[in-house]
Each structure stands twice: as structure tokens, then as C-alpha cells.
Design an enzyme around this catalytic site. Structure first.
Site, PDB file in Angstrom:
ATOM      1  N   CYS A  55       0.821  -1.167   0.148  1.00 33.94           N
ATOM      2  CA  CYS A  55      -0.019   0.026   0.073  1.00 33.94           C
ATOM      3  C   CYS A  55       0.834   1.247   0.190  1.00 33.94           C
ATOM      4  CB  CYS A  55      -0.723   0.110   1.282  1.00 33.94           C
ATOM      5  SG  CYS A  55      -1.800  -1.552   1.438  1.00 33.94           S
TER       6      CYS A  55
ATOM      7  N   LYS B   9      -1.987  -7.017 -19.160  1.00 35.92           N
ATOM      8  CA  LYS B   9      -2.255  -7.469 -17.750  1.00 35.92           C
ATOM      9  C   LYS B   9      -3.746  -7.435 -17.661  1.00 35.92           C
ATOM     10  CE  LYS B   9       0.710  -8.105 -13.925  1.00 35.92           C
ATOM     11  NZ  LYS B   9       1.950  -8.106 -14.092  1.00 35.92           N
TER      12      LYS B   9
END
Ligand code: BG6
Length: 607
Positions: free
Chosen positions: A2, A602
Site C-alpha cells: 500500500c 495484464k
């Protein structure tokens, strides 16, 4: 992974800076975000699910008052992306707010203890224990700094924390195994997971070390060792980075940065709660038929795992490329089938189609993914998050080794639960598994320079063969896929280099052999390497650093410093590192951009 940020300004409003920093940290996580500020003895919090722009459009994140602020962009690891689970998290009084990056391993135990003392939890995150623990120590009379010191001594795992309190004119931050760096500005002090968050305001940085706690005030900072409470000196330095370079931590490409992140991401996989892996192990062990379905790199992780499960647990779990599943195996699926789907994104269409077909026919679905809240986590009966953080380079690297680590743990647990491993053998496997992050780090250090020279030497080579037998057939497949994906080099992967292949490839080819110190595959790999050398091919052998037999047949020996007694089923972890580096450096030598392969995209999470 994060992104966290904090600032303590001399003047002005912190919230617009927190918002701007969250935008710059979004590459570290983007399923939810939030911020907290301190103003006139109160804490203000706004947070929600979604990317920063979307949350800002709804909540106006730049409007919060006050000169002190913290913020967080989330990539969920514990608790799905929801508003309650978004950071910052607060204590019962709402006077302490915390943003966190990392994994608190003992949060369940702490949560129970704190609940028993009357604390009320609002989220399902590991992080929320931190504000409540600090609150607990503050009610015993400690100030914020001392209470934080006592609280973090109770934490196990990895944590970078930024902490504010309604009555504190500054902020407190702590670092253990997750990145955290201070920024010393003329207009105030900054702290963030990464330099780009505050680079527009200052390029004077103070990298913190594990065990550090820093107290930031508008005009300065102090650093302490949180275990002893003693002050420590951390010198500021000036960086000469552009924002783009800073995002890549000074690496020229995200792919290289992510290759180097692997020791850290592997450590995260070893912090997984084993209860879920044990549930998975039991559901695979008791299945009548068991399959692993996946695509691309994730499929290669399944190939390695299938060998490991067969070798250790004596259980056949068939790896199937997801697009092949429904048509060829769909009819065998029923209530006694277990399907383990492995998908970094948790959203790959073929993998989900296989899973949905199996689910409709009553099969048990298990999932390993990097994205909490992805479709796979919604359809699986049990899932495990592989804890790699977002992967920006399109070619998978750190997510592959994370999958290998999770699947290896699963294979060992399956074997233990089936009674196929003696106590000593099981202990030995766990010991080697726990050492994998250090081994990978050492392999990277020992081989990178050599790989750079090999990439220069072979960048013009037309064709490549990757040879790996047994569990390292997966290594050959993945090494070949990387080179194909980012350097567009025609190549094959095979467990045996037979005469036809040698003849077709010819003398203008390089053959790369994966040669473990033991195992059934070793002899065949060595004899194939000899055959290739005799035919005039260039022979590169990846082997243990003291492997004299391998050195004898190789034109180039890539010497890996792992423990020679590392069980063969774990060797795909160190062996893939030089092959990832090789693909990367060949791509660069060919003038290509490894971060932007022509034919790849992706899978992204549908929000
Ligand atoms: C393919 C990609 O589409 O999906 C591969 O080209 C990737 O690079 C594969 O490995 C699997 O993706 P995921 O997200 O299911 O692991």
C-alpha cells in the site's frame, strides 16, 4: 503493498498535499484510499472504495482542515476493499488515526485481547489493532510517543505506520520491514512509503531503518529505536531523481525494480495465515479428482506445484491451461472434484470460465490470487492472497515467485496432513522455505553482473532452448516465456534436448540448462548439456556454485549460492531469478522496453 503518506506543515492546509501524494502513490495500491487530518483538537477522516480520483470526486478529499494530515492508498491484504476496511483507522474515541503498509501477523490474537478489554472494531483489517493498542496504553497515562512505542513492541510482522492524535502537534511514524522515508522540507516535514509522494516539495530525504520510530514536528524530526526508546542518528541526504525515477526507486524499469523486490514479496508470502492453506490442503487431499487451472505464468507455477504435490504428498493434482479445461476435462467434474485456480489478477477470463463451469457442476473451488475482491475471491470457497502488491511491469516476476512460495507451502501441508512426511523431513522443508527470501537475495547479488555480460554476449542470438527436468521443467517454461514476452526471441522449453531439437536449432543457438544438485533430472540435464556442447551450441548452465560437473560441460556457468541440500522441489525459486534477469537484460540490449511488451496486457480487476 500500500502507499502511505503524512505531512506536518508550518502553515497552510495539509489535505491538498495528502491528496496529491495519494495520486502519486497510486501505483502501490488503488482499491481504496483515505485521509485523516488534525485540526483544533479533532481528527477528520474521509475514506472510501475506489481509485483516488473517484473517491475525491465523491468526498472532496482536499477540503479537510488542518496543517497535519496522513493518507493511504490500499492494496487489500486482510479484509476486502470496503469503506470500513479503507485506511486511516481510528480507535474507540476517534482521537487517534493510523495508516499502515504491511502485514501484522498476530492481529487476530491482539484483536481478541482488545475486544475482551472492551474495544469495538469497525473493520476486518489487521491494521485496526494499532489505534486500539495505542489507545489502551494512553489510557494507562502514557503520551502518544510512549504509547506508540509500547504498542509496536506488541506487533509481529511488517509495518510502516503513520499515526496522528487529536491533541498532538505533529505525527509519529514507525518502520519495520515495510519501506518508510522522511522528507525534510522548508515548509514542513513529510513521510511516505516512497520518495515520489513528496518530491515536489523536497529532495532532502532521511531513509528510516527497521526498528526506527520518528516524531515529526513542523520544524524538525527526531528518530528513536522503538525497542529501547533511545535516540538514533539518521542522516539526511539529497536525491537527484525525477518523479518517474523515484517511482521506480531509481531502477530504469518497473520490471527490474520488481525483480529486486522479490526477497520482500517472498517474506510476505511466508506470513500467510496457515489455517486457510491447511483448509485448502485438506480439500485437495480428500478430492476424488483435483486440478489446478491457470494461464501463462500462473500456469507455470501450477506445473511446479503439481510436481511438488506428487513428490511430497503423493497426490496427483493435474495442472491444466485454463482455456483447455472445459472442453477436455469439463465432463469429469462433479461434487467430488476440487479445482484450485491460480490467477495473479483473479480476473483472467479463461481461468474464470473454467472455475464457473466447475462450480456449476458442484466442484469445490479454491483460489490463489494477488487481488482481494477480484472475481476469483468471490467465487472461491477458500482463497489465499499471495501478498505481492501491484505488479506494474507487464511481465510477471514477483507474482510468479510468490505463487511458487504459496504453492510450495501448500504442497508441504498436503504432505503433512496425509502423513507422507516424517517430522524431521517436514521441519527441514519448512526451514528451507523460510530461508528462501534470503537465498533469492543472495542469488540476485551473485548472478546479476554475470547475467548482464551474458545478455550482451547473446543479445544477437537467434534462437534459445531452455532445458529443465522434473520440477524445473516449470523453470524452463517460465524462463522461455519471459524471453519470448519481452525480447521476442524464438525459443523452446523442454525437459529433454533430443537429437531432433539439437539439429533444428543448430549452432547459432544458445541452450540454457537448469541443473539442480540432486534429483532425477540432474543426470539427463547434464548429458543433454554435453550433447549440446558437442553439437557446437553455446551451453549455459545454471547450477550450484560448487557444482564441478556442471562447470565442466558449460561454456558459461551461472553459479548460484543456495544451500546444496536445498530440497529439489524448492529449487524453482532460486533458479528462476537469473532467467528473469536474463530476459530483462536481453530486452534492454535489443533496444526494447521490457515494461511495455508489444503483445501483452495484464488482466485488470473489474471495479
Ligand atoms: C495472460 C498474460 O493473459 O494471463 C500472462 O498474458 C499472464 O502474462 C496470464 O501470466 C495469467 O494472468 P493471471 O492474472 O490470471 O495470473
Amino acid at each position: 503493498m500500500c502507499g502511505i503518506f503524512g505531512c506536518v506543515l508550518k502553515d497552510g492546509q495539509a489535505a491538498p498535499r495528502v491528496l496529491a501524494a495519494l495520486k502519486r502513490l497510486e501505483y502501490r495500491g488503488y482499491d481504496s484510499c483515505g485521509e485523516a487530518t488534525v485540526h483544533e483538537g479533532r481528527i477528520f477522516v474521509r475514506k472510501d472504495v475506489g481509485e483516488v480520483d473517484a473517491v475525491h470526486a465523491r468526498l472532496k478529499l482536499d477540503e479537510l482542515p488542518g496543517k497535519i494530515g496522513i493518507g493511504h492508498t490500499r492494496w487489500a491484504t486482510h479484509g476486502a476493499p470496503t469503506q470500513d476496511n479503507a485506511h486511516p483507522h481510528t480507535d474507540c474515541t476517534g482521537r487517534i488515526a493510523v495508516a499502515h503498509n504491511g502485514i501484522i501477523e498476530n492481529f487476530l490474537e491482539l484483536r481478541e485481547e482488545l475486544k475482551a478489554r472492551g474495544h469495538v472494531f469497525k473493520s476486518r483489517t489487521d491494521t485496526e489493532v494499532v489505534p486500539h493498542l495505542i489507545e489502551e496504553f494512553m489510557t494507562k497515562g502514557l503520551d502518544l510517543v510512549k504509547a506508540t512505542m509500547e504498542a509496536v513492541k506488541r506487533l509481529k510482522g511488517s509495518f510502516a505506520l503513520v499515526i496522528v492524535h487529536a491533541d498532538f502537534d505533529g505525527l509519529v511514524c514507525v518502520k519495520m520491514e515495510s519501506p518508510l522515508v522522511l522528507g525534510v522540507g522548508r515548509d514542513g516535514m513529510y513521510v511516505a512509503s516512497d520518495v515520489p509522494a513528496f518530491l515536489p516539495y523536497t529532495n532532502v530525504i532521511v531513509p528510516l531503518e527497521d526498528g526506527d520510530m520518528a516524531v515529526l514536528r513542523p520544524d524538525g524530526y527526531e528518530v528513536y529505536c522503538f525497542a529501547t526508546g533511545k535516540p538514533v542518528r539518521r542522516k539526511p541526504r539529497t536525491v537527484d531523481w525525477t518523479a518517474d525515477m523515484a517511482q521506480k526507486e531509481g531502477y530504469p524499469h518497473f520490471m527490474l525494480k520488481e525483480i529486486h523486490e522479490q526477497p520482500r514479496s517472498l517474506r510476505n508470502t511466508l506470513r500467510l495465515d496457515r489455517r486457510y492453506l491447511t483448509m485448502m490442503a485438506d480439500l485437495l487431499n480428500t478430492a476424488h479428482e483435483a486440478f489446478m487451472v491457470a494461464c501463462g505464468t500462473s500456469y507455470h507455477a501450477c506445473v511446479a506445484a503439481s510436481y511438488a504435490m506428487a513428490r511430497l504428498a503423493k497426490k496427483a493434482v493435474h495442472p491444466v491451461i485454463a482455456s483447455e479445461f472445459v472442453e477436455n476435462y469439463g465432463d469429469f467434474v462433479g461434487a467430488r472434484t476440487t479445482i484450485l485456480a491460480v490467477s495473479q489478477s483473479g480476473e483472467t477470463a479463461d481461468t474464470l470460465a473454467a472455475v464457473e463451469h466447475a462450480k456449476e457442476r458442484g466442484a469445490t473451488i479454491l483460489g490463489i490470487t494477488n487481488v482481494l475482491g477480484s472475481k476469483l475471491t468471490r467465487v472461491a470457497r477458500v482463497y489465499v492472497c499471495q501478498q505481492s502488491g501491484p505488479e506494474i511491469g507487464v511481465a510477471a516476476t514477483k507474482t510468479y515467485t510468490a505463487q511458487l512460495s504459496v504453492l510450495s507451502q501448500l504442497a508441504v501441508l498436503m504432505a503433512e496432513r496425509r502423513g507422507k512426511l516424517g517430522h524431521v523431513e517436514a521441519e527441514d522443508l519448512w526451514e528451507h522455505l523460510m530461508a528462501v527470501p534470503d537465498v533469492v537475495e543472495a542469488v540476485m547479488e551473485a548472478t546479476e553482473k554475470h547475467i548482464i555480460s551474458l545478455a550482451k554476449r547473446y543479445a544477437g542470438t537467434e534462437r534459445f532452448a531452455f532445458v529443465g527436468a522434473g520440477v524445473n521443467f516449470a523453470t524452463a517454461l517460465e524462463g522461455r516465456l519471459k524471453l519470448l514476452e519481452i525480447a521476442y526471441a524464438p525459443s523452446i522449453a523442454t525437459p529433454r534436448l533430443d537429437d531432433n531439437i539439437v539439429e533444428c536449432l543448430g549452432q547459432t543457438s544458445v541452450a540454457i540448462f537448469v541443473c539442480p544438485t540432486s534429483g532425477d533430472g540432474r543426470e539427463s540435464v547434464l548429458s543433454d548439456a554435453m550433447k549440446a556442447a558437442d553439437s557446437g551450441m553455446e551451453v549455459v548452465v545454471l547450477a550450484h556454485e560448487n557444482d564441478e560437473e556442471a562447470a565442466e560441460v558449460a561454456d558459461e556457468l551461472v553459479a548460484l549460492p543456495f544451500k546444496p541440500d536445498m530440497p529439489e522441489v524448492l529449487t524453482p525459486l532460486p533458479f528462476i531469478i537469473p532467467l528473469q534477469l536474463f530476459a530483462y537484460y536481453v530486452s534492454v540490449e535489443r533496444g526494447l522496453n521490457p515494461d511495455k511488451p508489444r503483445n501483452l496486457a495484464k488482466s485488470v480487476t473489474v471495479k
